[in-house]
Design a protein around this motif. Structure first.
Motif, PDB file in Angstrom:
ATOM      1  N   LYS A  45       0.826  -1.230   0.000  1.00 56.39           N
ATOM      2  CA  LYS A  45       0.000   0.000   0.000  1.00 56.39           C
ATOM      3  C   LYS A  45       0.852   1.269   0.000  1.00 56.39           C
ATOM      4  O   LYS A  45       0.653   2.167  -0.797  1.00 56.39           O
ATOM      5  CB  LYS A  45      -0.906   0.067   1.250  1.00 56.39           C
ATOM      6  N   THR A  46       1.803   1.325   0.922  1.00 56.65           N
ATOM      7  CA  THR A  46       2.571   2.569   1.090  1.00 56.65           C
ATOM      8  C   THR A  46       3.438   2.847  -0.133  1.00 56.65           C
ATOM      9  O   THR A  46       3.494   3.979  -0.611  1.00 56.65           O
ATOM     10  CB  THR A  46       3.423   2.482   2.380  1.00 56.65           C
ATOM     11  N   ASN A  47       4.073   1.818  -0.656  1.00 57.03           N
ATOM     12  CA  ASN A  47       4.892   2.015  -1.864  1.00 57.03           C
ATOM     13  C   ASN A  47       4.034   2.443  -3.049  1.00 57.03           C
ATOM     14  O   ASN A  47       4.428   3.310  -3.829  1.00 57.03           O
ATOM     15  CB  ASN A  47       5.668   0.742  -2.200  1.00 57.03           C
ATOM     16  N   ALA A  68      -2.502   7.805   7.040  1.00 58.43           N
ATOM     17  CA  ALA A  68      -3.519   7.524   8.055  1.00 58.43           C
ATOM     18  C   ALA A  68      -3.244   6.202   8.755  1.00 58.43           C
ATOM     19  O   ALA A  68      -4.108   5.660   9.430  1.00 58.43           O
ATOM     20  CB  ALA A  68      -4.898   7.496   7.406  1.00 58.43           C
ATOM     21  N   ASP A  69      -2.038   5.671   8.563  1.00 54.40           N
ATOM     22  CA  ASP A  69      -1.660   4.442   9.256  1.00 54.40           C
ATOM     23  C   ASP A  69      -1.038   4.851  10.574  1.00 54.40           C
ATOM     24  O   ASP A  69       0.156   5.130  10.663  1.00 54.40           O
ATOM     25  CB  ASP A  69      -0.664   3.643   8.410  1.00 54.40           C
ATOM     26  N   PHE A  70      -1.875   4.890  11.603  1.00 57.11           N
ATOM     27  CA  PHE A  70      -1.416   5.424  12.870  1.00 57.11           C
ATOM     28  C   PHE A  70      -0.361   4.520  13.515  1.00 57.11           C
ATOM     29  O   PHE A  70       0.664   4.980  13.998  1.00 57.11           O
ATOM     30  CB  PHE A  70      -2.611   5.629  13.807  1.00 57.11           C
ATOM     31  N   ALA A  73       3.018   4.246  10.778  1.00 59.78           N
ATOM     32  CA  ALA A  73       3.098   5.304   9.762  1.00 59.78           C
ATOM     33  C   ALA A  73       4.492   5.319   9.150  1.00 59.78           C
ATOM     34  O   ALA A  73       5.484   5.467   9.863  1.00 59.78           O
ATOM     35  CB  ALA A  73       2.789   6.647  10.411  1.00 59.78           C
ATOM     36  N   ASN A  74       4.596   5.111   7.841  1.00 63.69           N
ATOM     37  CA  ASN A  74       5.926   5.135   7.240  1.00 63.69           C
ATOM     38  C   ASN A  74       5.965   5.712   5.832  1.00 63.69           C
ATOM     39  O   ASN A  74       6.915   5.479   5.095  1.00 63.69           O
ATOM     40  CB  ASN A  74       6.604   3.757   7.298  1.00 63.69           C
ATOM     41  N   VAL A  75       4.949   6.512   5.485  1.00 65.07           N
ATOM     42  CA  VAL A  75       4.990   7.210   4.196  1.00 65.07           C
ATOM     43  C   VAL A  75       6.257   8.061   4.136  1.00 65.07           C
ATOM     44  O   VAL A  75       6.947   8.101   3.108  1.00 65.07           O
ATOM     45  CB  VAL A  75       3.737   8.107   4.004  1.00 65.07           C
ATOM     46  N   ILE A 147      -5.018   8.653   0.459  1.00 67.87           N
ATOM     47  CA  ILE A 147      -4.918   8.313   1.890  1.00 67.87           C
ATOM     48  C   ILE A 147      -4.364   6.900   2.016  1.00 67.87           C
ATOM     49  O   ILE A 147      -4.964   5.935   1.531  1.00 67.87           O
ATOM     50  CB  ILE A 147      -6.300   8.395   2.575  1.00 67.87           C
ATOM     51  N   ASP A 148      -3.202   6.799   2.640  1.00 64.33           N
ATOM     52  CA  ASP A 148      -2.580   5.485   2.872  1.00 64.33           C
ATOM     53  C   ASP A 148      -3.045   4.973   4.235  1.00 64.33           C
ATOM     54  O   ASP A 148      -2.815   5.618   5.258  1.00 64.33           O
ATOM     55  CB  ASP A 148      -1.051   5.641   2.872  1.00 64.33           C
ATOM     56  N   THR A 149      -3.705   3.819   4.243  1.00 62.41           N
ATOM     57  CA  THR A 149      -4.211   3.289   5.515  1.00 62.41           C
ATOM     58  C   THR A 149      -3.341   2.135   6.009  1.00 62.41           C
ATOM     59  O   THR A 149      -2.487   1.633   5.274  1.00 62.41           O
ATOM     60  CB  THR A 149      -5.651   2.723   5.370  1.00 62.41           C
TER      61      THR A 149
HETATM   62 MG   LIG Z   1       1.991   0.803   4.805  1.00 62.35          MG
END
Ligand SMILES: [Mg+2]
Ligand SMILES: Nc1ncnc2c1ncn2[C@@H]1O[C@H](COP(=O)(O)OP(=O)(O)OP(=O)(O)O)[C@@H](O)[C@H]1O
Length: 295
Positions: A45-47, A68-70, A73-75, A147-149
């Motif tokens: 997801k994040t990539n 939004a990945d609490f 979080a690594n965006v 939004i990255d979850t």
């Molecule tokens: Mg991720």
């Protein structure tokens, strides 16, 4: 909580009709709010979020990423840029909205939700009106908000999925990831009826493998959920993605000629020039729906 929801609607309406001269009305610009999610964790997801943002930016779009990945979080790590402030600081009145937006490569913008996402559920009236009056700038800064979850079918993820204009579900060809992607589709269709879902298959070894997964999920979703799947494409298994993360320079910038870069550029084109499922409701529409769900 119902009182607060009503207050929010009034605040949103007030700020939307607040033109100084009612005769010279500005055309309303509303960002497309797109949530990127999965059933299983670690599927990419994040990539995808970061590199898709770069690809969309190269196509002339103004893009804002919200992490939004609490929990994990690594965006910022994948993007190679960070901000000292997050939504939490804005809610606590420690900074202005401009401070929580970091400038990433190719003009993309980035905001970290941090623990502020949890604080939204218990905002005071003052916090609510402060954030509502400032948040509309997002619609001017961004054509597309990605939004990255985090992963999984928990409330924290689902609120973002249900409030967005569009959702992208990402899976790998692994059976466990496919099963979890289907579970996400099922929950989505329970809440959003037949609104179509966008699908990306990551880490495929060849096109045939990706096509099989798309066909399988499309048939299942159609038959058992009455849900339409819109395939955005595939991303190949590519070691360059890992190398890009290691150097904290996104794939599209560090390996612009790689096969996975081409795949992500293709996905961006389909997102931009393909059929758009819903009329964008903009950041305020998203925010109103989101708060309605958490209150
Ligand atoms: Mg991720
Ligand atoms: N197409 C690909 N080819 C090879 N490796 C990949 C690919 N996509 C992602 N990866 C690797 O998979 C790992 C997980 O990727 P990523 O962090 O983007 O997943 P995620 O879904 O955001 O995870 P989480 O659920 O923990 O947030 C990373 O180490 C990344 O390098």
């Amino acid at each position: 909580m119902r009182d607060q929801a009503e207050k929010l609607r009034q605040l949103v309406q007030k700020s939307q009709s607040g033109h100084r001269n009612p005769i010279i009305k500005q055309p309303e610009v509303r960002a497309r709010v797109i949530t990127i999610t999965s059933g299983k964790g670690g599927v990419g997801k994040t990539n995808l979020t970061v590199n898709l943002a770069l690809a969309l930016s190269a196509l002339g779009q103004k893009v804002l990423i919200i992490d939004a990945d609490f929990g994990l979080a690594n965006v910022d790590v994948v993007l190679g840029c960070s901000s000292p402030y997050s939504l939490q600081h804005l809610l606590e009145d420690k900074c202005r909205i401009t401070d929580i937006i970091a400038d990433g490569p190719r003009g993309i913008k980035f905001m970290s939700g941090g623990s502020g996402i949890y604080q939204l559920a218990n905002m005071s009236d003052a916090q609510l009106s402060r954030i509502t009056s400032q948040i509309s700038v997002f619609d001017r800064w961004a054509d597309i908000i990605l939004i990255d979850t985090g992963a999984g079918l928990n409330r924290n993820v689902l609120n973002f999925v249900m409030a967005a204009d569009e959702v992208v579900i990402i899976t790998t060809p692994e059976p466990t990831a496919i099963t979890d992607a289907y579970a996400m589709m099922k929950t989505y269709s329970n809440h959003r009826g037949a609104a179509p879902v966008n699908l990306v298959i990551n880490r495929v070894l060849d096109m045939g493998e990706g096509q099989l997964v798309v066909e399988k999920l499309t048939k299942l979703a159609q038959r058992f959920l009455g849900l339409k799947i819109h395939s955005l494409g595939f991303v190949y298994e590519d070691r360059n993605i890992l190398n890009a993360v290691k150097t904290q320079v996104p794939l599209l910038l560090s390996f612009p000629e790689s096969i996975s870069t081409r795949c992500i550029e293709h996905i961006a084109q389909r997102m931009l020039y393909g059929e758009i499922a819903a009329k964008p409701q903009g950041i305020k529409g998203f925010f109103t729906k989101f708060l309605d769900m958490i209150w």
